[in-house]
Design a protein around this motif. Structure first.
Motif, PDB file in Angstrom:
ATOM      1  N   UNK A 181      -2.645  22.344  -1.283  1.00 13.51           N
ATOM      2  CA  UNK A 181      -2.878  21.625  -0.026  1.00 13.51           C
ATOM      3  C   UNK A 181      -2.103  22.250   1.135  1.00 13.51           C
ATOM      4  N   UNK A 182      -0.909  22.755   0.875  1.00 11.30           N
ATOM      5  CA  UNK A 182      -0.158  23.432   1.933  1.00 11.30           C
ATOM      6  C   UNK A 182      -0.898  24.675   2.409  1.00 11.30           C
ATOM      7  N   UNK A 183      -1.450  25.410   1.478  1.00 10.21           N
ATOM      8  CA  UNK A 183      -2.214  26.597   1.856  1.00 10.21           C
ATOM      9  C   UNK A 183      -3.439  26.211   2.688  1.00 10.21           C
ATOM     10  N   UNK A 184      -4.064  25.086   2.359  1.00 13.90           N
ATOM     11  CA  UNK A 184      -5.203  24.623   3.150  1.00 13.90           C
ATOM     12  C   UNK A 184      -4.756  24.205   4.546  1.00 13.90           C
ATOM     13  N   UNK A 185      -3.584  23.513   4.631  1.00 11.56           N
ATOM     14  CA  UNK A 185      -3.032  23.149   5.942  1.00 11.56           C
ATOM     15  C   UNK A 185      -2.777  24.408   6.771  1.00 11.56           C
ATOM     16  N   UNK A 186      -2.276  25.440   6.113  1.00  7.63           N
ATOM     17  CA  UNK A 186      -2.014  26.712   6.797  1.00  7.63           C
ATOM     18  C   UNK A 186      -3.320  27.321   7.305  1.00  7.63           C
ATOM     19  N   UNK A 187      -4.325  27.371   6.453  1.00 10.00           N
ATOM     20  CA  UNK A 187      -5.614  27.945   6.832  1.00 10.00           C
ATOM     21  C   UNK A 187      -6.286  27.154   7.956  1.00 10.00           C
ATOM     22  N   UNK A 188      -6.011  25.840   8.002  1.00 13.10           N
ATOM     23  CA  UNK A 188      -6.591  24.987   9.039  1.00 13.10           C
ATOM     24  C   UNK A 188      -5.811  25.070  10.356  1.00 13.10           C
ATOM     25  N   UNK A 189      -4.704  25.816  10.354  1.00 12.86           N
ATOM     26  CA  UNK A 189      -3.910  25.956  11.566  1.00 12.86           C
ATOM     27  C   UNK A 189      -2.966  24.806  11.844  1.00 12.86           C
ATOM     28  N   UNK A 190      -2.701  23.984  10.827  1.00  9.28           N
ATOM     29  CA  UNK A 190      -1.834  22.821  11.018  1.00  9.28           C
ATOM     30  C   UNK A 190      -0.363  23.207  10.927  1.00  9.28           C
ATOM     31  N   UNK A 191      -0.025  24.082   9.977  1.00  6.84           N
ATOM     32  CA  UNK A 191       1.370  24.447   9.731  1.00  6.84           C
ATOM     33  C   UNK A 191       1.522  25.963   9.636  1.00  6.84           C
ATOM     34  N   UNK A 193       3.730  28.604   7.247  1.00  4.37           N
ATOM     35  CA  UNK A 193       4.512  28.694   6.022  1.00  4.37           C
ATOM     36  C   UNK A 193       5.239  30.034   5.989  1.00  4.37           C
ATOM     37  N   UNK A 194       6.564  29.984   5.939  1.00  2.46           N
ATOM     38  CA  UNK A 194       7.365  31.185   5.785  1.00  2.46           C
ATOM     39  C   UNK A 194       8.217  31.075   4.542  1.00  2.46           C
ATOM     40  N   UNK A 195       9.122  31.986   4.370  1.00  2.00           N
ATOM     41  CA  UNK A 195      10.004  31.956   3.211  1.00  2.00           C
ATOM     42  C   UNK A 195      10.975  30.782   3.343  1.00  2.00           C
ATOM     43  N   UNK A 196      10.797  29.798   2.470  1.00  2.00           N
ATOM     44  CA  UNK A 196      11.613  28.589   2.489  1.00  2.00           C
ATOM     45  C   UNK A 196      11.638  27.936   3.864  1.00  2.00           C
ATOM     46  N   UNK A 197      10.490  27.944   4.539  1.00  2.00           N
ATOM     47  CA  UNK A 197      10.418  27.361   5.872  1.00  2.00           C
ATOM     48  C   UNK A 197       9.018  26.867   6.162  1.00  2.00           C
ATOM     49  N   UNK A 198       8.915  25.625   6.607  1.00  2.00           N
ATOM     50  CA  UNK A 198       7.649  25.023   6.975  1.00  2.00           C
ATOM     51  C   UNK A 198       7.762  24.546   8.415  1.00  2.00           C
ATOM     52  N   UNK A 199       6.836  24.962   9.271  1.00  2.00           N
ATOM     53  CA  UNK A 199       6.855  24.570  10.678  1.00  2.00           C
ATOM     54  C   UNK A 199       5.506  23.986  11.079  1.00  2.00           C
ATOM     55  N   UNK A 200       5.528  23.128  12.084  1.00  2.00           N
ATOM     56  CA  UNK A 200       4.305  22.525  12.597  1.00  2.00           C
ATOM     57  C   UNK A 200       3.701  23.427  13.672  1.00  2.00           C
ATOM     58  N   UNK A 201       2.415  23.751  13.530  1.00  2.00           N
ATOM     59  CA  UNK A 201       1.713  24.542  14.540  1.00  2.00           C
ATOM     60  C   UNK A 201       0.863  23.658  15.454  1.00  2.00           C
ATOM     61  N   UNK A 202       0.206  22.656  14.881  1.00  2.00           N
ATOM     62  CA  UNK A 202      -0.679  21.802  15.673  1.00  2.00           C
ATOM     63  C   UNK A 202      -0.456  20.351  15.259  1.00  2.00           C
ATOM     64  N   UNK A 203       0.301  19.623  16.082  1.00  2.00           N
ATOM     65  CA  UNK A 203       0.644  18.242  15.756  1.00  2.00           C
ATOM     66  C   UNK A 203      -0.582  17.337  15.766  1.00  2.00           C
ATOM     67  N   UNK A 204      -1.512  17.591  16.658  1.00  2.00           N
ATOM     68  CA  UNK A 204      -2.701  16.748  16.727  1.00  2.00           C
ATOM     69  C   UNK A 204      -3.553  16.864  15.455  1.00  2.00           C
ATOM     70  N   UNK A 205      -3.675  18.079  14.930  1.00  2.00           N
ATOM     71  CA  UNK A 205      -4.407  18.255  13.676  1.00  2.00           C
ATOM     72  C   UNK A 205      -3.689  17.557  12.518  1.00  2.00           C
TER      73      UNK A 205
END
Length: 218
Positions: A181-191, A193-205
């Motif tokens: 699911x994280x990979x899907x969130x990444x592909x959808x432009x929501x987050x 994903x880096x090495x031991x780091x998760x950041x928000x890209x699109x809060x509305x999504x």
């Protein structure tokens, strides 16, 4: 303890003992957690349960600065059958449980802080139970991420560097499912994903994902 006056607060501080739990310390202080009340000064502490047969874990809380435990032991005097693990170096201020009970009896206005705090924990568990029963994994994960965003900085905190396995323990899933699911969130432009780091890209999504009412599914 903001309702204590300076004299009362200093008296309480003089009773407290500073305790440091090293990172990755796991439940070796079980007796102390039942017999002492603790205030978290820094670090993150995982409170969880584990099935001894399957090894499956579920995390109830991630305690952080300004949290306290164990309120259940304080209220009913019985052992709280949970495990603790320090995700960072954790610094605590501790007081023997009987002394804390005496403080509550002598200063009942402490309950103005203690009871809402306990109520918040109960509501958190109620939400967990509801989500696990009724909400699909993708929505659970989105809500977990959303609930840990700082409202002022808009930055993800507390869980931003946790492993997929630790995130899975927080929503009642498995590492493989959360990773998918994280990979899907990444592909959808929501987050991001880096090495031991998760950041928000699109809060509305992310909000759209969290507000879905999908049925529970793996």
């Amino acid at each position: 303890m903001k309702d204590l006056d300076d004299k009362e607060l200093n008296a309480l501080l003089n009773e407290l003992e500073k305790v440091v739990w090293p990172k990755s310390t796991c439940n070796i202080y079980r007796e102390r957690t039942s017999n002492h009340f603790h205030f978290v000064i820094s670090g993150r502490l995982k409170v969880y349960q584990i099935d001894q047969d399957s090894g499956r874990e579920f995390t109830f809380f991630l305690l952080k600065k300004n949290d306290a435990f164990d309120t259940l032991c304080l209220l009913d005097g019985s052992e709280h059958n949970v495990y603790y693990e320090a995700l960072d170096k954790v610094v605590l201020l501790s007081l023997p449980m009987e002394k804390m009970k005496n403080w509550v009896r002598a200063h009942p206005h402490i309950n103005k802080n203690l009871l809402p705090y306990l109520s918040h924990q109960m509501r958190t568990l109620e939400e967990y139970a509801s989500n696990i029963t009724l909400i699909d994994i993708s929505t659970r994960l989105a809500r977990l991420i959303l609930s840990n965003i700082n409202s002022e900085s808009r930055e993800l905190e507390l869980i931003n560097d946790l492993s997929d396995e630790e995130l899975a323990h927080l929503i009642g899933s498995t590492r493989a499912v959360v990773n998918r699911h994280l990979q899907q969130f990444k592909n959808d432009g929501i987050i991001y994903l880096g090495r031991k780091k998760l950041e928000i890209k699109d809060l509305n999504l992310l909000l759209d994902k969290a507000n879905r009412n999908g049925a529970s599914a793996p």
